[in-house]
Design a protein around this motif. Structure first.
Motif, PDB file in Angstrom:
ATOM      1  N   PHE A  20       0.815  -1.203   0.000  1.00  0.00           N
ATOM      2  CA  PHE A  20       0.000   0.000   0.000  1.00  0.00           C
ATOM      3  C   PHE A  20       0.853   1.260   0.000  1.00  0.00           C
ATOM      4  CE2 PHE A  20      -3.224  -3.017   1.665  1.00  0.00           C
ATOM      5  CZ  PHE A  20      -4.093  -2.915   0.593  1.00  0.00           C
ATOM      6  N   ALA A  21       1.983   1.212   0.648  1.00  0.00           N
ATOM      7  CA  ALA A  21       2.892   2.362   0.637  1.00  0.00           C
ATOM      8  C   ALA A  21       3.430   2.596  -0.764  1.00  0.00           C
ATOM      9  CB  ALA A  21       4.041   2.142   1.613  1.00  0.00           C
ATOM     10  N   SER A  22       3.644   1.511  -1.517  1.00  0.00           N
ATOM     11  CA  SER A  22       4.184   1.658  -2.870  1.00  0.00           C
ATOM     12  C   SER A  22       3.121   2.079  -3.867  1.00  0.00           C
ATOM     13  CB  SER A  22       4.837   0.351  -3.324  1.00  0.00           C
ATOM     14  OG  SER A  22       3.850  -0.636  -3.527  1.00  0.00           O
ATOM     15  N   CYS A  23       1.866   2.110  -3.458  1.00  0.00           N
ATOM     16  CA  CYS A  23       0.790   2.523  -4.360  1.00  0.00           C
ATOM     17  C   CYS A  23       0.636   4.032  -4.418  1.00  0.00           C
ATOM     18  CB  CYS A  23      -0.525   1.870  -3.941  1.00  0.00           C
ATOM     19  SG  CYS A  23      -0.547   0.098  -4.242  1.00  0.00           S
ATOM     20  N   ASP A  24       1.471   4.754  -3.713  1.00  0.00           N
ATOM     21  CA  ASP A  24       1.465   6.208  -3.766  1.00  0.00           C
ATOM     22  C   ASP A  24       1.659   6.643  -5.217  1.00  0.00           C
ATOM     23  OD1 ASP A  24       3.382   8.713  -1.934  1.00  0.00           O
ATOM     24  OD2 ASP A  24       1.889   8.938  -3.495  1.00  0.00           O
ATOM     25  N   SER A  25       1.076   7.760  -5.593  1.00  0.00           N
ATOM     26  CA  SER A  25       1.160   8.203  -6.986  1.00  0.00           C
ATOM     27  C   SER A  25       2.564   8.632  -7.385  1.00  0.00           C
ATOM     28  CB  SER A  25       0.180   9.345  -7.223  1.00  0.00           C
ATOM     29  OG  SER A  25       0.532  10.445  -6.417  1.00  0.00           O
ATOM     30  N   SER A  26       3.394   8.981  -6.431  1.00  0.00           N
ATOM     31  CA  SER A  26       4.756   9.373  -6.772  1.00  0.00           C
ATOM     32  C   SER A  26       5.682   8.173  -6.715  1.00  0.00           C
ATOM     33  CB  SER A  26       5.251  10.467  -5.831  1.00  0.00           C
ATOM     34  OG  SER A  26       5.309   9.968  -4.513  1.00  0.00           O
ATOM     35  N   MET A  27       6.756   8.236  -7.507  1.00  0.00           N
ATOM     36  CA  MET A  27       7.722   7.146  -7.539  1.00  0.00           C
ATOM     37  C   MET A  27       8.662   7.250  -6.348  1.00  0.00           C
ATOM     38  SD  MET A  27       8.945   6.841 -11.477  1.00  0.00           S
ATOM     39  CE  MET A  27       8.521   8.429 -12.170  1.00  0.00           C
ATOM     40  N   ASN A  28       9.133   6.102  -5.892  1.00  0.00           N
ATOM     41  CA  ASN A  28      10.153   6.148  -4.850  1.00  0.00           C
ATOM     42  C   ASN A  28      11.477   6.539  -5.518  1.00  0.00           C
ATOM     43  OD1 ASN A  28      11.763   3.842  -5.625  1.00  0.00           O
ATOM     44  ND2 ASN A  28      10.230   2.499  -4.720  1.00  0.00           N
ATOM     45  N   PRO A  29      12.472   6.907  -4.735  1.00  0.00           N
ATOM     46  CA  PRO A  29      13.736   7.385  -5.320  1.00  0.00           C
ATOM     47  C   PRO A  29      14.393   6.386  -6.281  1.00  0.00           C
ATOM     48  CG  PRO A  29      13.665   7.922  -3.003  1.00  0.00           C
ATOM     49  CD  PRO A  29      12.467   7.053  -3.272  1.00  0.00           C
ATOM     50  N   VAL A  30      14.318   5.099  -5.977  1.00  0.00           N
ATOM     51  CA  VAL A  30      14.935   4.099  -6.855  1.00  0.00           C
ATOM     52  C   VAL A  30      14.206   4.043  -8.194  1.00  0.00           C
ATOM     53  CG1 VAL A  30      15.426   1.639  -7.134  1.00  0.00           C
ATOM     54  CG2 VAL A  30      15.820   2.736  -4.928  1.00  0.00           C
ATOM     55  N   GLU A  31      12.875   4.021  -8.151  1.00  0.00           N
ATOM     56  CA  GLU A  31      12.092   4.000  -9.390  1.00  0.00           C
ATOM     57  C   GLU A  31      12.341   5.265 -10.214  1.00  0.00           C
ATOM     58  OE1 GLU A  31       8.256   3.607  -7.603  1.00  0.00           O
ATOM     59  OE2 GLU A  31       8.154   1.450  -8.033  1.00  0.00           O
ATOM     60  N   TYR A  32      12.396   6.389  -9.535  1.00  0.00           N
ATOM     61  CA  TYR A  32      12.629   7.677 -10.194  1.00  0.00           C
ATOM     62  C   TYR A  32      13.975   7.670 -10.915  1.00  0.00           C
ATOM     63  CZ  TYR A  32      13.311  12.789 -10.466  1.00  0.00           C
ATOM     64  OH  TYR A  32      13.534  14.079 -10.891  1.00  0.00           O
ATOM     65  N   ASN A  33      15.017   7.296 -10.192  1.00  0.00           N
ATOM     66  CA  ASN A  33      16.355   7.215 -10.773  1.00  0.00           C
ATOM     67  C   ASN A  33      16.375   6.234 -11.937  1.00  0.00           C
ATOM     68  OD1 ASN A  33      19.361   7.689 -10.615  1.00  0.00           O
ATOM     69  ND2 ASN A  33      19.279   5.486 -10.317  1.00  0.00           N
ATOM     70  N   LYS A  75      10.946  12.517 -28.469  1.00  0.00           N
ATOM     71  CA  LYS A  75      10.049  11.703 -27.640  1.00  0.00           C
ATOM     72  C   LYS A  75      10.636  11.493 -26.247  1.00  0.00           C
ATOM     73  CE  LYS A  75       8.127   9.297 -31.612  1.00  0.00           C
ATOM     74  NZ  LYS A  75       8.115   8.060 -32.392  1.00  0.00           N
ATOM     75  N   SER A  76      11.927  11.238 -26.182  1.00  0.00           N
ATOM     76  CA  SER A  76      12.577  11.011 -24.887  1.00  0.00           C
ATOM     77  C   SER A  76      12.551  12.264 -24.018  1.00  0.00           C
ATOM     78  CB  SER A  76      14.022  10.552 -25.095  1.00  0.00           C
ATOM     79  OG  SER A  76      14.060   9.297 -25.731  1.00  0.00           O
ATOM     80  N   ILE A  77      12.782  13.411 -24.621  1.00  0.00           N
ATOM     81  CA  ILE A  77      12.724  14.675 -23.886  1.00  0.00           C
ATOM     82  C   ILE A  77      11.308  14.884 -23.341  1.00  0.00           C
ATOM     83  CG2 ILE A  77      12.861  17.204 -24.101  1.00  0.00           C
ATOM     84  CD1 ILE A  77      15.182  16.635 -26.180  1.00  0.00           C
ATOM     85  N   GLY A  78      10.314  14.608 -24.169  1.00  0.00           N
ATOM     86  CA  GLY A  78       8.923  14.713 -23.718  1.00  0.00           C
ATOM     87  C   GLY A  78       8.611  13.753 -22.581  1.00  0.00           C
ATOM     88  N   GLU A  79       9.155  12.555 -22.662  1.00  0.00           N
ATOM     89  CA  GLU A  79       8.947  11.553 -21.622  1.00  0.00           C
ATOM     90  C   GLU A  79       9.540  12.028 -20.288  1.00  0.00           C
ATOM     91  OE1 GLU A  79      10.149   6.874 -20.859  1.00  0.00           O
ATOM     92  OE2 GLU A  79      10.194   7.668 -22.899  1.00  0.00           O
ATOM     93  N   VAL A  80      10.732  12.595 -20.334  1.00  0.00           N
ATOM     94  CA  VAL A  80      11.373  13.104 -19.121  1.00  0.00           C
ATOM     95  C   VAL A  80      10.580  14.287 -18.569  1.00  0.00           C
ATOM     96  CG1 VAL A  80      13.438  14.268 -18.218  1.00  0.00           C
ATOM     97  CG2 VAL A  80      13.666  12.219 -19.625  1.00  0.00           C
ATOM     98  N   ASN A  81      10.080  15.137 -19.445  1.00  0.00           N
ATOM     99  CA  ASN A  81       9.293  16.291 -18.997  1.00  0.00           C
ATOM    100  C   ASN A  81       8.051  15.856 -18.224  1.00  0.00           C
ATOM    101  OD1 ASN A  81      10.932  18.356 -19.977  1.00  0.00           O
ATOM    102  ND2 ASN A  81       9.959  18.333 -21.975  1.00  0.00           N
ATOM    103  N   LYS A  82       7.483  14.719 -18.567  1.00  0.00           N
ATOM    104  CA  LYS A  82       6.259  14.229 -17.923  1.00  0.00           C
ATOM    105  C   LYS A  82       6.520  13.635 -16.539  1.00  0.00           C
ATOM    106  CE  LYS A  82       3.887  13.215 -22.236  1.00  0.00           C
ATOM    107  NZ  LYS A  82       3.377  12.149 -23.107  1.00  0.00           N
ATOM    108  N   ALA A  84       7.347  13.679 -12.849  1.00  0.00           N
ATOM    109  CA  ALA A  84       7.352  14.678 -11.774  1.00  0.00           C
ATOM    110  C   ALA A  84       8.696  14.618 -11.053  1.00  0.00           C
ATOM    111  CB  ALA A  84       6.209  14.402 -10.802  1.00  0.00           C
ATOM    112  N   ALA A  85       9.279  15.763 -10.810  1.00  0.00           N
ATOM    113  CA  ALA A  85      10.575  15.817 -10.128  1.00  0.00           C
ATOM    114  C   ALA A  85      10.438  15.290  -8.712  1.00  0.00           C
ATOM    115  CB  ALA A  85      11.102  17.245 -10.102  1.00  0.00           C
ATOM    116  N   ALA A  86      11.379  14.476  -8.311  1.00  0.00           N
ATOM    117  CA  ALA A  86      11.394  13.917  -6.962  1.00  0.00           C
ATOM    118  C   ALA A  86      11.865  14.966  -5.967  1.00  0.00           C
ATOM    119  CB  ALA A  86      12.327  12.709  -6.906  1.00  0.00           C
TER     120      ALA A  86
END
Length: 164
Positions: A20-33, A75-82, A84-86
């Motif tokens: 349930f903690a991992s269901c948060d809408s934001s990514m954890n730092p490992v996923e983000y990286n 496309k990659s630049i657009g993907e990164v823009n989408k 959310a900054a951690a």
């Protein structure tokens, strides 16, 4: 069997809490990286294709790879823009975004120039050899600068998110 049952309950609670903690809408730092690095690593395919075409002196293929790479970079630049900054990003997302923009400049301008120069060289014009070397140096220096910038930001991100 009794020890198993005694451990099973707390393990289920721990697993459910983690889920349930991992269901948060934001990514954890490992996923983000990993997401950001995955976008950067996708570029390696295009680099390898470009190197193969250039080494084999198939400059029509190199030009095709270059155009495809530029499109993919958009496309990659657009993907990164989408993404959310951690929190405590440490500049990682901006470094990746800037790196992709620099890759686009390399693919869009420097490789275009290099392909033209190599085509002239292949057709017997040896006067372009100094320009080829300058262009190759510029490309290599750009790649090194991109890598250094991302590595610096990645180190800061890791430092910000590592547990003491």
């Amino acid at each position: 069997m009794r020890k198993f049952k005694a451990l099973f309950g707390p393990l289920c609670i721990a697993a459910a809490s983690t889920f349930f903690a991992s269901c948060d809408s934001s990514m954890n730092p490992v996923e983000y990286n990993n997401k950001l690095m995955s976008v950067m690593n996708e570029q390696e395919k295009h680099m390898n294709e470009m190197n193969t075409a250039m080494v084999s002196q198939d400059f029509a293929k190199a030009e095709s790879v270059r155009k495809t790479w530029v499109e993919q970079l958009d496309k990659s630049i657009g993907e990164v823009n989408k993404i959310a900054a951690a929190k405590d990003d440490g500049g990682l997302k901006p470094a990746v975004e800037q790196g992709l923009k620099e890759y686009k400049k390399i693919a869009g301008e420097s490789y275009k120039e290099l392909i033209g120069l190599r085509t002239k060289e292949k057709n017997g014009d040896t006067s372009v050899l100094p320009q080829i070397q300058v262009t190759l140096n510029r490309i290599n220096q750009s790649f090194e600068a991109i890598g250094a910038n991302i590595n610096k930001a990645s180190y800061q991100f890791e430092k910000n998110h590592s547990k003491p």
